[in-house]
Structure formats: C-alpha cells, structure tokens
Write a protein that holds these residues in place. Structure first.
Motif, mmCIF file in Angstrom:
data_model
loop_
_atom_site.group_PDB
_atom_site.id
_atom_site.type_symbol
_atom_site.label_atom_id
_atom_site.label_comp_id
_atom_site.label_asym_id
_atom_site.label_seq_id
_atom_site.Cartn_x
_atom_site.Cartn_y
_atom_site.Cartn_z
ATOM 1 N N LEU A 110 -102.793 -0.908 91.656
ATOM 2 C CA LEU A 110 -102.189 -1.406 90.414
ATOM 3 C C LEU A 110 -102.707 -2.804 90.062
ATOM 4 O O LEU A 110 -102.981 -3.102 88.903
ATOM 5 C CB LEU A 110 -100.655 -1.429 90.585
ATOM 6 N N LEU A 130 -95.168 -0.034 83.252
ATOM 7 C CA LEU A 130 -95.634 1.117 84.026
ATOM 8 C C LEU A 130 -95.069 2.392 83.413
ATOM 9 O O LEU A 130 -93.865 2.479 83.150
ATOM 10 C CB LEU A 130 -95.207 0.990 85.489
ATOM 11 N N ASP A 133 -91.816 4.393 84.525
ATOM 12 C CA ASP A 133 -90.480 3.812 84.370
ATOM 13 C C ASP A 133 -90.040 3.852 82.918
ATOM 14 O O ASP A 133 -90.544 3.094 82.087
ATOM 15 C CB ASP A 133 -90.464 2.365 84.871
ATOM 16 N N TYR A 170 -90.141 0.215 96.714
ATOM 17 C CA TYR A 170 -90.321 -0.733 95.603
ATOM 18 C C TYR A 170 -90.924 -2.048 96.066
ATOM 19 O O TYR A 170 -90.930 -2.364 97.248
ATOM 20 C CB TYR A 170 -88.948 -1.069 94.993
ATOM 21 N N GLY A 171 -91.353 -2.839 95.086
ATOM 22 C CA GLY A 171 -91.593 -4.252 95.326
ATOM 23 C C GLY A 171 -90.211 -4.888 95.344
ATOM 24 O O GLY A 171 -89.398 -4.631 94.463
ATOM 25 N N GLU A 191 -94.228 -6.126 98.687
ATOM 26 C CA GLU A 191 -94.447 -4.758 98.212
ATOM 27 C C GLU A 191 -94.009 -3.764 99.281
ATOM 28 O O GLU A 191 -94.475 -3.802 100.411
ATOM 29 C CB GLU A 191 -95.931 -4.555 97.857
ATOM 30 N N LYS A 192 -93.072 -2.902 98.921
ATOM 31 C CA LYS A 192 -92.582 -1.811 99.767
ATOM 32 C C LYS A 192 -92.345 -2.247 101.231
ATOM 33 O O LYS A 192 -93.046 -1.795 102.147
ATOM 34 C CB LYS A 192 -93.544 -0.628 99.687
ATOM 35 N N ILE A 204 -88.212 -4.427 91.961
ATOM 36 C CA ILE A 204 -89.009 -4.606 90.743
ATOM 37 C C ILE A 204 -89.125 -3.250 90.057
ATOM 38 O O ILE A 204 -89.461 -2.246 90.699
ATOM 39 C CB ILE A 204 -90.431 -5.103 91.091
ATOM 40 N N ILE A 205 -88.850 -3.200 88.763
ATOM 41 C CA ILE A 205 -89.141 -1.972 88.027
ATOM 42 C C ILE A 205 -90.375 -2.246 87.160
ATOM 43 O O ILE A 205 -90.827 -3.379 87.057
ATOM 44 C CB ILE A 205 -87.930 -1.495 87.189
ATOM 45 N N GLY A 206 -90.886 -1.232 86.532
ATOM 46 C CA GLY A 206 -92.189 -1.373 85.879
ATOM 47 C C GLY A 206 -92.216 -2.142 84.563
ATOM 48 O O GLY A 206 -92.751 -1.631 83.568
ATOM 49 N N TYR A 208 -93.136 -6.213 83.402
ATOM 50 C CA TYR A 208 -93.522 -7.551 83.830
ATOM 51 C C TYR A 208 -93.933 -8.357 82.607
ATOM 52 O O TYR A 208 -94.549 -7.813 81.690
ATOM 53 C CB TYR A 208 -94.741 -7.508 84.751
ATOM 54 N N GLN A 230 -102.607 -4.918 95.420
ATOM 55 C CA GLN A 230 -101.233 -4.805 94.916
ATOM 56 C C GLN A 230 -100.924 -5.931 93.929
ATOM 57 O O GLN A 230 -101.176 -7.109 94.203
ATOM 58 C CB GLN A 230 -100.237 -4.879 96.088
ATOM 59 N N THR A 232 -97.953 -6.894 93.258
ATOM 60 C CA THR A 232 -96.880 -7.702 93.864
ATOM 61 C C THR A 232 -97.455 -8.858 94.689
ATOM 62 O O THR A 232 -96.899 -9.953 94.692
ATOM 63 C CB THR A 232 -95.975 -6.805 94.751
ATOM 64 N N ARG A 253 -82.648 2.823 83.906
ATOM 65 C CA ARG A 253 -84.064 3.082 84.155
ATOM 66 C C ARG A 253 -84.215 4.442 84.853
ATOM 67 O O ARG A 253 -83.397 4.821 85.695
ATOM 68 C CB ARG A 253 -84.611 1.957 85.039
HETATM 69 C C1 G1P Z 1 -95.066 0.109 91.528
HETATM 70 C C2 G1P Z 1 -95.055 -1.333 92.046
HETATM 71 C C3 G1P Z 1 -93.718 -1.649 92.738
HETATM 72 C C4 G1P Z 1 -92.581 -1.354 91.773
HETATM 73 C C5 G1P Z 1 -92.656 0.093 91.260
HETATM 74 C C6 G1P Z 1 -91.625 0.347 90.174
HETATM 75 O O1 G1P Z 1 -95.060 0.972 92.634
HETATM 76 O O2 G1P Z 1 -96.138 -1.518 92.940
HETATM 77 O O3 G1P Z 1 -93.688 -3.004 93.119
HETATM 78 O O4 G1P Z 1 -91.339 -1.582 92.429
HETATM 79 O O5 G1P Z 1 -93.951 0.367 90.697
HETATM 80 O O6 G1P Z 1 -91.673 1.650 89.706
HETATM 81 P P1 G1P Z 1 -95.395 2.565 92.509
HETATM 82 O O7 G1P Z 1 -94.099 3.223 92.179
HETATM 83 O O8 G1P Z 1 -96.421 2.705 91.441
HETATM 84 O O9 G1P Z 1 -95.901 2.956 93.864
#
Ligand code: G1P
Length: 297
Positions: A110, A130, A133, A170-171, A191-192, A204-206, A208, A230, A232, A253
């Motif tokens: 990402l 993103l 989301d 999630y982040g 991150e995760k 964190i949701i998508g 920013y 990443q 994050t 969400r």
């Molecule tokens: C991404 C981001 C993560 C965030 C998440 C939200 O992860 O890297 O930090 O919390 O989106 O949907 P992914 O879900 O693409 O792995």
C-alpha cells in the motif's frame, strides 16, 4: 493552509479474498444494490468537495476507468431508444469528477501504491481512500476529516474502536486525547500488531488526510509487515517528524473486501435505498418474523 483538492484511491490489489467472483472483474466493480463499490467511494470524495481523483491501478482494472468515462457508443444507442433517464444517470457518473490513473507496475504494498501518486499530487496535502472501506454517515467521513484539518492543520487518520482480538488485522494507533472532540494526538502506530502486543483498540480505517512530506518518507520506507512497503510505517515516521492526529469519525464502516462485511453493507445500503428500501425491509421482516430468524431452505 493549503486546500485539500485531490484524493488518491489505490485499486491495484488482486482481490483474492473474493475469488472466483474477481477472476475477470476488479473487486472494486462488485455491486452493492445498484452501484459498484468504487462509485460509493468516489461519491464520498465528491460530496467532500474534492476536485480530482487519482486511481492507482494495475493490469485488468480498466473497467474502473471505463465506469467513470463517457461511453459514446452506449450513449448513441440509448439516445436512439429515447432512454433519457438512463442517459442522464450515466452522464452524471461520467461528469462526477476528473479521474487520473497511474499504474503500479509491481504489487509492492500500500505504501508503494500511494508513493506512485507523488507526481500527480505534487506539494499539497491530499486524501487517501481505500476501496474496501465503505462508510455510511450523515456527513461524509472525508468531509469530517477536512473540517478537522481546517482546525489542526496536520495529517489525520480516521479510526474506529475494534475488539482487542481483532487488532492484528489493522494498523493500530496509540494516542493521547486532545481538546478537540473525538481527536487524539498520535504517539505510536503499528501495522497489524501480533495479538497481545498492543493495548490500544484504535484501528486505522481506510481514510487518511496526508501532508505531501509522506512521499519523501515513503521513498525511504523499507518492506515491513508481510514483506510489503507499508503506509503505516511511513505514517509513524511522519507523526514523529511533524505530528499527526487520529480522528474517531462519526458513522458506520463496512469492510467490503470481506465477504461478511460485504453482505452487511448490501443489507444496510439496500434498506436505505429510496425505492427498494421499503419492499426489502418487508422481505427481511417475513424471514425474521417475531425476532426469530428463519433461514429460507
Ligand atoms: C490496510 C492498512 C491498515 C488499515 C486497513 C483498514 O490494511 O494497511 O493499516 O487498518 O487497511 O482497512 P489491509 O486491510 O489492506 O490489509
């Protein structure tokens, strides 16, 4: 303070969680009621006052670009058949907003996808959304963030509280309360995180809102979680360099990239639909009569 004019939407992912549905069509084109999921995202951007969308694409994603483009052949056929309402609906989609695409040639993560937007964004703050989301809210989530940006003048990540046993998806941010409602000063973000390694439930949701310095930091970010670059990790560096806020947005969400989340989104968006909402609710009531849900066999 510079105005937020552009939004980056990364759509290069393969959509493996939805195979085989996504073998030949991009996951962003999967439908919720009567629109592809990407249209909900672009409509949020438009309703937040943004002027330009930057799609980060990959091979096989041209259906997304076509969806927001003018289709001369289709329009001619609809014109001949006097389908004026449909023509208007399609014209509204192609007139929604200016769309620019940039190819991400390799799936490096990402962070790398966002870095690909550097030349189109230039030296101004911008939004990232993103596509997985979806947010349902009275005030669009991005608009809520822009209103906060107008007060704090720094980067913002949208967050929601998640159960502790889900934080590894999630982040996660750790932060301190501020004077602003629902707003935290970011102290650390990971991150995760592995289960049990973070006490925070702020995910964190998508959505920013980022300062353009993020591009310089992304260019120095080495592969992190899952061997990918990443976002994050670069955000953590940005929060140290110039500060960052986390904002608990108002709304619901949906993780439309997950099959159950996608089904929940279909139900809730259908119930809100101006013509389908009523009959769909009646249908749900018949299968859930008296609060006892009987699954049709
Ligand atoms: C991404 C981001 C993560 C965030 C998440 C939200 O992860 O890297 O930090 O919390 O989106 O949907 P992914 O879900 O693409 O792995």
């Amino acid at each position: 303070m510079k105005k937020i004019r552009k939004a980056v939407i990364p759509v290069a992912g393969l959509g493996t969680r939805f195979l085989p549905a996504t073998k030949a069509i991009p996951k962003e084109m999967l439908t919720i009621v009567d629109r592809p999921t990407i249209q909900y995202i672009v409509e949020e951007v438009v309703a937040s006052g943004i002027e330009e969308v930057v799609l980060i694409t990959s091979a096989g994603k041209s259906a997304i670009e076509n969806h927001f483009d003018y289709d001369f052949q289709l329009d001619t056929v609809l014109k001949e058949k006097n389908k004026s309402t449909l023509r208007e609906e399609l014209a509204n989609i192609s007139n929604l907003i200016d769309v620019v695409s940039v190819r991400q040639k390799e799936p490096l993560g990402l962070g790398h996808a966002i870095w690909m937007a550097r030349n189109v964004i230039g030296d101004e703050p911008f939004l990232v959304l993103l596509g997985d989301d979806l947010v349902r809210s009275k005030v669009p989530c991005c608009k809520q963030m822009i209103e906060l940006y107008n007060e704090v003048g720094e980067s913002i990540v949208a967050i929601q509280r998640v159960p502790k046993d889900q934080t590894f998806q999630y982040g996660i941010i750790e932060g301190e309360e501020t004077e602003q409602d629902r707003t935290f000063k970011v102290k650390r973000m990971v991150e995760k995180p592995a289960p049990g390694t973070s006490d925070s439930d702020m995910a964190i949701i998508g959505r920013y809102l980022l300062m353009p310095e993020i591009f310089d930091l992304l260019s120095k970010t080495t592969p992190g979680h899952g061997g990918e670059i990443q976002l994050t990790d670069a955000l953590q560096a940005l929060s140290i360099r110039r500060g960052m806020y986390a904002y608990e947005f108002i709304g619901n969400r949906y993780d439309a990239g997950d099959k159950l989340g996608y089904l929940k989104a279909i139900v809730d968006f259908s119930l809100e639909h101006p013509t389908l909402g009523g009959p769909f609710k009646e249908y749900l009531q018949t299968i859930c009569a008296g609060g006892k849900c009987s699954v049709p066999s």
